[in-house]
Design a protein around this motif. Structure first.
Motif, PDB file in Angstrom:
ATOM      1  N   ALA A 196       0.830  -1.206   0.000  1.00  0.00           N
ATOM      2  CA  ALA A 196       0.000   0.000   0.000  1.00  0.00           C
ATOM      3  C   ALA A 196       0.863   1.254   0.000  1.00  0.00           C
ATOM      4  CB  ALA A 196      -0.929  -0.016   1.207  1.00  0.00           C
ATOM      5  N   LEU A 197       1.950   1.248   0.787  1.00  0.00           N
ATOM      6  CA  LEU A 197       2.824   2.413   0.840  1.00  0.00           C
ATOM      7  C   LEU A 197       3.481   2.651  -0.512  1.00  0.00           C
ATOM      8  CD1 LEU A 197       4.177   4.689   2.412  1.00  0.00           C
ATOM      9  CD2 LEU A 197       5.963   3.087   3.078  1.00  0.00           C
ATOM     10  N   PHE A 198       3.942   1.584  -1.164  1.00  0.00           N
ATOM     11  CA  PHE A 198       4.526   1.734  -2.494  1.00  0.00           C
ATOM     12  C   PHE A 198       3.528   2.373  -3.453  1.00  0.00           C
ATOM     13  CE2 PHE A 198       7.642  -2.020  -1.877  1.00  0.00           C
ATOM     14  CZ  PHE A 198       8.551  -1.166  -1.286  1.00  0.00           C
ATOM     15  N   GLY A 199       2.272   1.941  -3.363  1.00  0.00           N
ATOM     16  CA  GLY A 199       1.239   2.491  -4.231  1.00  0.00           C
ATOM     17  C   GLY A 199       1.024   3.977  -4.006  1.00  0.00           C
ATOM     18  N   VAL A 200       1.004   4.394  -2.746  1.00  0.00           N
ATOM     19  CA  VAL A 200       0.808   5.808  -2.419  1.00  0.00           C
ATOM     20  C   VAL A 200       1.982   6.642  -2.912  1.00  0.00           C
ATOM     21  CG1 VAL A 200       0.639   7.465  -0.530  1.00  0.00           C
ATOM     22  CG2 VAL A 200      -0.677   5.345  -0.452  1.00  0.00           C
ATOM     23  N   ILE A 201       3.207   6.155  -2.689  1.00  0.00           N
ATOM     24  CA  ILE A 201       4.398   6.885  -3.127  1.00  0.00           C
ATOM     25  C   ILE A 201       4.404   7.038  -4.649  1.00  0.00           C
ATOM     26  CG2 ILE A 201       6.909   6.755  -3.346  1.00  0.00           C
ATOM     27  CD1 ILE A 201       6.965   5.528  -0.570  1.00  0.00           C
ATOM     28  N   PHE A 202       4.051   5.950  -5.345  1.00  0.00           N
ATOM     29  CA  PHE A 202       4.019   5.999  -6.806  1.00  0.00           C
ATOM     30  C   PHE A 202       2.998   7.023  -7.288  1.00  0.00           C
ATOM     31  CE2 PHE A 202       1.876   4.537 -10.692  1.00  0.00           C
ATOM     32  CZ  PHE A 202       2.928   4.637 -11.575  1.00  0.00           C
ATOM     33  N   TYR A 203       1.817   7.025  -6.681  1.00  0.00           N
ATOM     34  CA  TYR A 203       0.769   7.953  -7.087  1.00  0.00           C
ATOM     35  C   TYR A 203       1.199   9.404  -6.874  1.00  0.00           C
ATOM     36  CZ  TYR A 203      -3.673  10.453  -7.116  1.00  0.00           C
ATOM     37  OH  TYR A 203      -4.670  11.356  -7.377  1.00  0.00           O
ATOM     38  N   GLU A 204       1.810   9.690  -5.718  1.00  0.00           N
ATOM     39  CA  GLU A 204       2.229  11.057  -5.430  1.00  0.00           C
ATOM     40  C   GLU A 204       3.339  11.510  -6.361  1.00  0.00           C
ATOM     41  OE1 GLU A 204       3.215  11.163  -1.319  1.00  0.00           O
ATOM     42  OE2 GLU A 204       1.132  11.309  -0.651  1.00  0.00           O
ATOM     43  N   GLN A 205       4.283  10.602  -6.657  1.00  0.00           N
ATOM     44  CA  GLN A 205       5.357  10.952  -7.581  1.00  0.00           C
ATOM     45  C   GLN A 205       4.805  11.214  -8.979  1.00  0.00           C
ATOM     46  OE1 GLN A 205       8.660  11.378  -7.144  1.00  0.00           O
ATOM     47  NE2 GLN A 205       8.609  10.997  -4.950  1.00  0.00           N
ATOM     48  N   LEU A 261       5.298   9.900 -18.862  1.00  0.00           N
ATOM     49  CA  LEU A 261       5.743   8.822 -19.734  1.00  0.00           C
ATOM     50  C   LEU A 261       6.547   7.756 -18.987  1.00  0.00           C
ATOM     51  CD1 LEU A 261       5.910   7.624 -22.550  1.00  0.00           C
ATOM     52  CD2 LEU A 261       7.892   9.107 -23.009  1.00  0.00           C
ATOM     53  N   PRO A 262       7.480   8.140 -18.070  1.00  0.00           N
ATOM     54  CA  PRO A 262       8.204   7.098 -17.333  1.00  0.00           C
ATOM     55  C   PRO A 262       7.277   6.171 -16.547  1.00  0.00           C
ATOM     56  CG  PRO A 262       9.305   9.200 -17.082  1.00  0.00           C
ATOM     57  CD  PRO A 262       7.998   9.487 -17.760  1.00  0.00           C
ATOM     58  N   GLY A 320       6.991   2.190 -17.083  1.00  0.00           N
ATOM     59  CA  GLY A 320       7.208   1.270 -15.966  1.00  0.00           C
ATOM     60  C   GLY A 320       6.038   0.328 -15.758  1.00  0.00           C
ATOM     61  N   ILE A 321       4.827   0.871 -15.798  1.00  0.00           N
ATOM     62  CA  ILE A 321       3.645   0.033 -15.625  1.00  0.00           C
ATOM     63  C   ILE A 321       3.528  -0.978 -16.759  1.00  0.00           C
ATOM     64  CG2 ILE A 321       1.119   0.049 -15.616  1.00  0.00           C
ATOM     65  CD1 ILE A 321       1.248   2.758 -14.228  1.00  0.00           C
ATOM     66  N   GLY A 322       3.765  -0.516 -17.983  1.00  0.00           N
ATOM     67  CA  GLY A 322       3.671  -1.411 -19.127  1.00  0.00           C
ATOM     68  C   GLY A 322       4.676  -2.550 -19.056  1.00  0.00           C
ATOM     69  N   CYS A 323       5.929  -2.226 -18.705  1.00  0.00           N
ATOM     70  CA  CYS A 323       6.965  -3.268 -18.598  1.00  0.00           C
ATOM     71  C   CYS A 323       6.621  -4.265 -17.491  1.00  0.00           C
ATOM     72  CB  CYS A 323       8.325  -2.618 -18.317  1.00  0.00           C
ATOM     73  SG  CYS A 323       8.990  -1.666 -19.693  1.00  0.00           S
ATOM     74  N   GLY A 335      13.823   0.742 -22.045  1.00  0.00           N
ATOM     75  CA  GLY A 335      12.776   1.547 -22.669  1.00  0.00           C
ATOM     76  C   GLY A 335      12.931   3.032 -22.393  1.00  0.00           C
ATOM     77  N   LEU A 336      13.236   3.383 -21.141  1.00  0.00           N
ATOM     78  CA  LEU A 336      13.406   4.791 -20.782  1.00  0.00           C
ATOM     79  C   LEU A 336      14.652   5.390 -21.443  1.00  0.00           C
ATOM     80  CD1 LEU A 336      12.444   4.649 -16.998  1.00  0.00           C
ATOM     81  CD2 LEU A 336      11.109   5.624 -18.864  1.00  0.00           C
ATOM     82  N   SER A 337      15.678   4.571 -21.628  1.00  0.00           N
ATOM     83  CA  SER A 337      16.880   5.048 -22.314  1.00  0.00           C
ATOM     84  C   SER A 337      16.574   5.380 -23.768  1.00  0.00           C
ATOM     85  CB  SER A 337      17.991   3.991 -22.241  1.00  0.00           C
ATOM     86  OG  SER A 337      18.358   3.730 -20.901  1.00  0.00           O
TER      87      SER A 337
END
Length: 227
Positions: A165-174, A182-183, A187-190, A214-216
């Motif tokens: 849950a914490l990872f999800g919140v951090i990802f959403y805020e970032q 796009l990044p 990331g989600i697609g990969c 992909g990001l490179s």
């Protein structure tokens, strides 16, 4: 030093709120597996790798082979290799503190550093205190869970989901604060593609590698502002 410590504390208040609870969840998981507060202190001090610590609990309880523990640790924490590189030179300038800075760079601490406008503008002491305070929050939470888990009259089934849950919140805020999403899409697609191809046990490392590649390749577009 007091100014650096105060500034570091203010910056890490969100992590304190999360780590005290997550560390508590880990301590409870460890206590329910038959391990006491000493184990919680030891693991949170010398391992200090959030999600991996939750994975270690069933390994310790079942007496898993060291090879299995090593390989699992490598796959679970391989992400640190990728994002840790972005602060490697900054940490290296801290000389004696360099080994600890590398060791203590967690996902959440990384997010705090990324939220700063200019990490190079932070003093070495403030940067060190950010890392140290975050680990202390985790240790205190772990000890609290290990000591109180057996006496609290609650059902703690599923409490280890707190880390996810914490990872999800951090990802959403970032993602909300990012100038370019796009990044996040890459990331989600990969992650989804690798999850379908390799399964839940083996997708993490391929997902990270494919995301970096992909990001490179998409780097020319990453600087464009979101519309």
């Amino acid at each position: 030093m007091s100014t650096d410590l105060r500034n570091a504390f203010i910056k890490t208040i969100p992590i304190m709120c999360g780590y005290l609870f997550l560390g508590f969840a880990f301590g409870i998981s460890l206590q329910q597996a038959g391990f006491g507060a000493g184990w919680a202190l030891l693991i949170s001090t010398i391992v200090y790798a959030g999600s991996l610590q939750f994975v270690l609990v069933p390994f310790l309880a079942s007496g898993a082979p060291l090879v299995s523990v090593f390989l699992t640790s490598l796959f679970v924490n391989s992400r640190h290799i990728f994002y840790g590189l972005s602060f490697l030179e900054r940490f290296r300038r801290m000389k004696q503190a360099y080994p600890y800075m590398v060791f203590s760079l967690t996902d959440e601490t990384y997010s705090v550093l990324c939220a700063q406008k200019d990490v190079d503008a932070l003093s070495d002491r403030e940067l060190f205190f950010i890392h140290l305070l975050d680990q202390l929050y985790w240790i205190v939470g772990s000890l609290g869970g290990a000591l109180l888990g057996s006496v609290l009259p609650f059902d703690f089934t599923g409490i280890d989901f707190a880390m996810t849950a914490l990872f999800g919140v951090i990802f959403y805020e970032q993602m909300e604060q990012a100038a370019n999403r796009l990044p996040a899409v890459v990331g989600i697609g990969c992650a989804i593609v690798c999850l379908l191809l390799f399964g839940t046990e083996n997708f993490l490392l391929p997902a990270l590698v494919s995301a970096v590649v992909g990001l490179s390749l998409l780097r020319p577009w990453l600087g464009r502002e979101r519309t």
